[in-house]
Design an enzyme around this catalytic site. Structure first.
Site, PDB file in Angstrom:
ATOM      1  N   SER A  14       0.812  -1.224   0.000  1.00  0.00           N
ATOM      2  CA  SER A  14       0.000   0.000   0.000  1.00  0.00           C
ATOM      3  C   SER A  14       0.847   1.276   0.000  1.00  0.00           C
ATOM      4  CB  SER A  14      -0.909   0.008   1.229  1.00  0.00           C
ATOM      5  OG  SER A  14      -1.697  -1.151   1.259  1.00  0.00           O
ATOM      6  N   GLY A  15       1.816   1.354   0.896  1.00  0.00           N
ATOM      7  CA  GLY A  15       2.613   2.580   1.026  1.00  0.00           C
ATOM      8  C   GLY A  15       3.547   2.792  -0.149  1.00  0.00           C
ATOM      9  N   CYS A  43      -1.857  -6.171   2.427  1.00  0.00           N
ATOM     10  CA  CYS A  43      -3.284  -5.809   2.464  1.00  0.00           C
ATOM     11  C   CYS A  43      -4.058  -6.512   1.354  1.00  0.00           C
ATOM     12  CB  CYS A  43      -3.435  -4.293   2.346  1.00  0.00           C
ATOM     13  SG  CYS A  43      -5.153  -3.795   2.301  1.00  0.00           S
ATOM     14  N   CYS A  48      -6.003  -7.485   4.590  1.00  0.00           N
ATOM     15  CA  CYS A  48      -7.335  -6.848   4.660  1.00  0.00           C
ATOM     16  C   CYS A  48      -8.320  -7.368   3.620  1.00  0.00           C
ATOM     17  CB  CYS A  48      -7.218  -5.338   4.451  1.00  0.00           C
ATOM     18  SG  CYS A  48      -5.693  -4.594   5.005  1.00  0.00           S
ATOM     19  N   LYS A  51      -9.174 -11.177   3.808  1.00  0.00           N
ATOM     20  CA  LYS A  51      -9.829 -11.316   5.127  1.00  0.00           C
ATOM     21  C   LYS A  51     -11.269 -10.830   5.068  1.00  0.00           C
ATOM     22  CE  LYS A  51     -10.137  -8.070   7.680  1.00  0.00           C
ATOM     23  NZ  LYS A  51      -9.168  -7.481   8.550  1.00  0.00           N
ATOM     24  N   TYR A  99      -3.125  -3.070  -9.568  1.00  0.00           N
ATOM     25  CA  TYR A  99      -1.973  -2.382  -8.939  1.00  0.00           C
ATOM     26  C   TYR A  99      -0.826  -2.253  -9.933  1.00  0.00           C
ATOM     27  CZ  TYR A  99      -3.488  -1.789  -4.147  1.00  0.00           C
ATOM     28  OH  TYR A  99      -4.114  -1.332  -3.021  1.00  0.00           O
ATOM     29  N   TYR A 178      -6.043  -8.155  16.764  1.00  0.00           N
ATOM     30  CA  TYR A 178      -6.930  -8.014  15.604  1.00  0.00           C
ATOM     31  C   TYR A 178      -7.035  -9.343  14.845  1.00  0.00           C
ATOM     32  CZ  TYR A 178      -6.483  -2.790  15.081  1.00  0.00           C
ATOM     33  OH  TYR A 178      -6.500  -1.444  15.208  1.00  0.00           O
ATOM     34  N   GLU A 182     -10.311 -11.694  14.665  1.00  0.00           N
ATOM     35  CA  GLU A 182     -11.058 -11.692  13.396  1.00  0.00           C
ATOM     36  C   GLU A 182     -11.165 -13.121  12.837  1.00  0.00           C
ATOM     37  OE1 GLU A 182      -9.056  -8.798  10.939  1.00  0.00           O
ATOM     38  OE2 GLU A 182     -10.242  -7.160  11.765  1.00  0.00           O
ATOM     39  N   GLY A 262       1.289 -11.526  16.611  1.00  0.00           N
ATOM     40  CA  GLY A 262       1.886 -10.239  16.264  1.00  0.00           C
ATOM     41  C   GLY A 262       2.671 -10.295  14.969  1.00  0.00           C
ATOM     42  N   ALA A 341     -11.225  -0.433  12.610  1.00  0.00           N
ATOM     43  CA  ALA A 341     -12.311  -1.385  12.853  1.00  0.00           C
ATOM     44  C   ALA A 341     -11.719  -2.773  13.006  1.00  0.00           C
ATOM     45  CB  ALA A 341     -13.293  -1.366  11.697  1.00  0.00           C
ATOM     46  N   HIS A 435     -33.714   7.818  11.572  1.00  0.00           N
ATOM     47  CA  HIS A 435     -34.535   6.777  12.186  1.00  0.00           C
ATOM     48  C   HIS A 435     -35.193   5.887  11.132  1.00  0.00           C
ATOM     49  CE1 HIS A 435     -36.793   5.065  15.452  1.00  0.00           C
ATOM     50  NE2 HIS A 435     -37.895   5.167  14.742  1.00  0.00           N
ATOM     51  N   GLU A 440     -28.360   6.098  15.319  1.00  0.00           N
ATOM     52  CA  GLU A 440     -29.064   7.245  15.912  1.00  0.00           C
ATOM     53  C   GLU A 440     -28.808   7.321  17.417  1.00  0.00           C
ATOM     54  OE1 GLU A 440     -33.475   7.102  16.058  1.00  0.00           O
ATOM     55  OE2 GLU A 440     -33.285   5.060  15.310  1.00  0.00           O
TER      56      GLU A 440
HETATM   57  P1  NDP Z   1      -1.382  -7.701  17.704  1.00  0.00           P
HETATM   58  O1  NDP Z   1      -0.111  -7.102  18.164  1.00  0.00           O
HETATM   59  O2  NDP Z   1      -2.606  -6.863  17.587  1.00  0.00           O
HETATM   60  O3  NDP Z   1      -1.770  -8.924  18.666  1.00  0.00           O
HETATM   61  C1  NDP Z   1      -0.863  -9.917  18.995  1.00  0.00           C
HETATM   62  C2  NDP Z   1      -1.519 -10.813  20.032  1.00  0.00           C
HETATM   63  O4  NDP Z   1      -0.702 -11.922  20.316  1.00  0.00           O
HETATM   64  C3  NDP Z   1      -1.756 -10.097  21.351  1.00  0.00           C
HETATM   65  O5  NDP Z   1      -2.988 -10.540  21.867  1.00  0.00           O
HETATM   66  C4  NDP Z   1      -0.578 -10.573  22.195  1.00  0.00           C
HETATM   67  O6  NDP Z   1      -0.876 -10.583  23.573  1.00  0.00           O
HETATM   68  C5  NDP Z   1      -0.412 -11.986  21.704  1.00  0.00           C
HETATM   69  N1  NDP Z   1       0.946 -12.484  21.867  1.00  0.00           N
HETATM   70  C6  NDP Z   1       2.104 -11.885  21.515  1.00  0.00           C
HETATM   71  N2  NDP Z   1       3.153 -12.674  21.785  1.00  0.00           N
HETATM   72  C7  NDP Z   1       2.654 -13.817  22.306  1.00  0.00           C
HETATM   73  C8  NDP Z   1       3.248 -15.010  22.780  1.00  0.00           C
HETATM   74  N3  NDP Z   1       4.564 -15.192  22.779  1.00  0.00           N
HETATM   75  N4  NDP Z   1       2.432 -15.958  23.263  1.00  0.00           N
HETATM   76  C9  NDP Z   1       1.087 -15.792  23.285  1.00  0.00           C
HETATM   77  N5  NDP Z   1       0.471 -14.672  22.848  1.00  0.00           N
HETATM   78  C10 NDP Z   1       1.248 -13.703  22.363  1.00  0.00           C
HETATM   79  O7  NDP Z   1      -1.007  -8.423  16.352  1.00  0.00           O
HETATM   80  P2  NDP Z   1      -1.861  -9.025  15.176  1.00  0.00           P
HETATM   81  O8  NDP Z   1      -0.954 -10.052  14.614  1.00  0.00           O
HETATM   82  O9  NDP Z   1      -3.220  -9.431  15.618  1.00  0.00           O
HETATM   83  O10 NDP Z   1      -2.001  -7.808  14.177  1.00  0.00           O
HETATM   84  C11 NDP Z   1      -0.857  -7.092  13.732  1.00  0.00           C
HETATM   85  C12 NDP Z   1      -1.233  -5.696  13.323  1.00  0.00           C
HETATM   86  O11 NDP Z   1      -1.917  -5.751  12.088  1.00  0.00           O
HETATM   87  C13 NDP Z   1      -2.183  -4.999  14.268  1.00  0.00           C
HETATM   88  O12 NDP Z   1      -1.508  -4.315  15.275  1.00  0.00           O
HETATM   89  C14 NDP Z   1      -2.933  -4.077  13.368  1.00  0.00           C
HETATM   90  O13 NDP Z   1      -2.270  -2.851  13.331  1.00  0.00           O
HETATM   91  C15 NDP Z   1      -2.880  -4.738  12.014  1.00  0.00           C
HETATM   92  N6  NDP Z   1      -4.179  -5.327  11.645  1.00  0.00           N
HETATM   93  C16 NDP Z   1      -5.274  -4.528  11.516  1.00  0.00           C
HETATM   94  C17 NDP Z   1      -6.501  -5.052  11.174  1.00  0.00           C
HETATM   95  C18 NDP Z   1      -7.682  -4.148  11.051  1.00  0.00           C
HETATM   96  O14 NDP Z   1      -7.501  -2.941  10.982  1.00  0.00           O
HETATM   97  N7  NDP Z   1      -8.914  -4.659  11.060  1.00  0.00           N
HETATM   98  C19 NDP Z   1      -6.678  -6.480  10.937  1.00  0.00           C
HETATM   99  C20 NDP Z   1      -5.475  -7.244  11.114  1.00  0.00           C
HETATM  100  C21 NDP Z   1      -4.286  -6.672  11.451  1.00  0.00           C
HETATM  101  P3  NDP Z   1      -0.734  -9.269  24.507  1.00  0.00           P
HETATM  102  O15 NDP Z   1      -1.964  -8.445  24.277  1.00  0.00           O
HETATM  103  O16 NDP Z   1      -0.675  -9.846  25.871  1.00  0.00           O
HETATM  104  O17 NDP Z   1       0.531  -8.598  24.104  1.00  0.00           O
END
Ligand code: NDP
Length: 452
Positions: A14-15, A43, A48, A51, A99, A178, A182, A262, A341, A435, A440
């Site tokens: 994207s960027g 994405c 995105c 998904k 793209y 996220y 999801e 993550g 979202a 409404h 609302e």
């Molecule tokens: P996130 O950082 O949002 O979540 C990672 C999750 O994994 C957290 O719940 C974290 O727990 C857990 N976790 C991390 N390390 C471990 C571990 N060693 N053992 C067990 N659990 C662990 O990452 P995502 O991969 O879900 O998403 C990445 C990014 O992508 C998001 O930050 C977002 O910006 C983007 N995204 C956006 C979407 C949207 O806009 N709809 C959809 C999908 C992705 P804890 O909370 O305790 O750290």
């Protein structure tokens, strides 16, 4: 010093694509872009877009149950995953083509191979060619991060979810962000038995606590086996899937395991450090407000900088970079009040501060309502929507808006405009309701639920 290009972009997501197109078509720059995988990036190819199409596909069982409640005679049928997967990949190929065509129309030279950085102005392509550029833009995004034990056992990352040969009978999802949440909703919608482990107290850390509770409760009610304060203690591959021992010592077998723990900036082996750009602790590329690194000719935008990891943010960063450098209209991407979202079922939309964040800054009034929407109520579905405004008492400004409801992503986009303009609670109140809608409620909440 002679350069082959004014700008060399590494990464066709994207960027990178947005920056390349603006620099070339509006800035008149000579631009090249290298992409080692598929044009469109995370994405479009493995994030995105597929998904959201899977979210739509997974919504049909609920829609069909609702249809029956609304008087339609429907025959029960099953979900044909391979057929959907084929259509999904046809659509992704179509988007990838768009793209690529847009870049070509702008006059951007495309290299379908990996590129690394040799020095402040030199890029080396995988086929050995060296290219000299006045500016280099790193837009290589991020990649899933899994604990070693999960990788060793062969657990899936989100990258693999769009290509599965068949849907598993049971799926364990590890993580509470996220992606984990999801996909828990999506696979549960497909009829897969989903268990979700989250190590903390409540999923979706960082979002408003009341909204998180609401989403988690509704996900459980819809059949997701969400287990909080639970983690994987051991995972082994067995004949019929994965044998998982959880942190409470329980042992279960799941046909598939997804780790959504993550994402990490995609900077491995890129050559940035040798070129003089020291990486941050997570491997991210540190940049200033104009996306410039410590080496003036090297810039970076999007997830690789680990600022706000969302597609629209990467696009704005790419655009700001290109306009600043090549169009004589300098600007910085605005990272304040970014709405987002989460496409769980139900969906959550959020913009601004959570109740806890706002309360830490000073006195607040909270307006919050949970109610059964008309559509679900008629279908005898026990869904509840939630609308919440966080208001600063001193000047009545709305600091945060949190919505859990079908269509929350659409609603929060519009609420974000009001918050960006500095709307007060009175601005919401004097706006006439539409409404009958769910939204609302945002303009009809009269008395505060609580105040601090
Ligand atoms: P996130 O950082 O949002 O979540 C990672 C999750 O994994 C957290 O719940 C974290 O727990 C857990 N976790 C991390 N390390 C471990 C571990 N060693 N053992 C067990 N659990 C662990 O990452 P995502 O991969 O879900 O998403 C990445 C990014 O992508 C998001 O930050 C977002 O910006 C983007 N995204 C956006 C979407 C949207 O806009 N709809 C959809 C999908 C992705 P804890 O909370 O305790 O750290």
């Amino acid at each position: 010093m002679a350069f082959d290009y004014d700008l060399f972009v590494i990464g066709g997501g994207s960027g990178g694509v947005r920056a390349a197109r603006i620099a070339a078509s509006e800035g008149g720059a000579s631009v090249a872009l290298a992409e080692e995988s598929r044009m469109g990036g995370t994405c479009v190819i493995r994030g995105c877009v597929p998904k959201k199409l899977m979210v739509f596909a997974a919504d049909f069982p609920t829609a069909m149950a609702d249809a029956r409640a609304y008087g339609w005679r429907l025959e029960a049928g099953g979900f044909d995953w391979p057929r959907f997967r084929t259509s999904l990949h046809e659509e992704l190929a179509r988007l990838e083509g768009i793209y690529r065509a847009n870049l070509q129309r702008a006059g951007v030279s495309i290299f379908d191979q990996r590129a690394t950085i040799e020095d402040a102005h030199t890029v080396v392509l995988a086929d050995g060619r060296r290219v000299r550029a006045r500016h280099i833009l790193v837009a290589t995004g991020g990649r899933p991060w899994l604990p070693e034990a999960a990788t060793a056992a062969g657990a899936l990352s989100s990258d693999a979810l769009f290509d599965l040969d068949s849907l598993p009978r049971s799926l364990l999802i590890v993580g509470g962000g996220y992606i984990a949440s999801e996909f828990a909703s999506i696979y549960s919608g497909f009829g897969v038995e989903v268990t979700q482990f989250y190590r903390g107290q409540q999923i979706l850390r960082g979002f408003d606590d009341e909204a998180r509770e609401h989403v988690a409760g509704a996900m459980r009610a819809r059949g997701v086996g969400l287990e909080t304060e639970t983690d994987v203690a051991a995972i082994d591959r067995v004949a019929d899937g994965f044998r998982v021992t959880d942190s409470q010592g329980r042992v279960r077998v799941f046909e598939q395991v997804l780790y959504a723990t993550g994402r990490a900036p995609n900077t491995g082996g890129l050559g940035l450090e040798a070129a003089g750009v020291a990486l941050g602790p997570r491997g991210e590329v540190p940049v200033d407000a104009h996306s410039q690194t410590a080496v003036p000719s090297i810039h970076a935008v999007g997830d690789v900088t680990d600022r706000i990891n969302l597609t629209p943010v990467a696009i704005r960063e790419g655009e700001a970079f290109a306009r600043t450098m090549f169009c004589a209209t300098p600007r910085a991407a605005d990272h304040d009040l970014v709405a987002s979202a989460v496409f769980t079922r139900p969906e959550m939309g959020a913009v601004g501060l959570t109740e806890a964040e706002a309360a830490a800054q000073g006195p607040v009034e909270i307006y919050s309502a949970a109610f059964r929407p008309m559509h679900s109520s008629f279908a005898r579905r026990d869904d509840r929507a939630m609308m919440k405004l966080v208001v600063r008492r001193v000047d009545r400004r709305v600091l945060g808006c949190h919505i859990v409801a079908d269509g929350a992503g659409e609603m929060i986009q519009l609420a974000a405009i009001a918050l960006k303009m500095g709307a007060t609670k009175e601005d919401f109140d004097r706006t006439m309701a539409v409404h009958p809608t769910m939204a609302e409620e945002l303009v009809t909440m009269k008395a505060p639920t609580r105040s601090t």
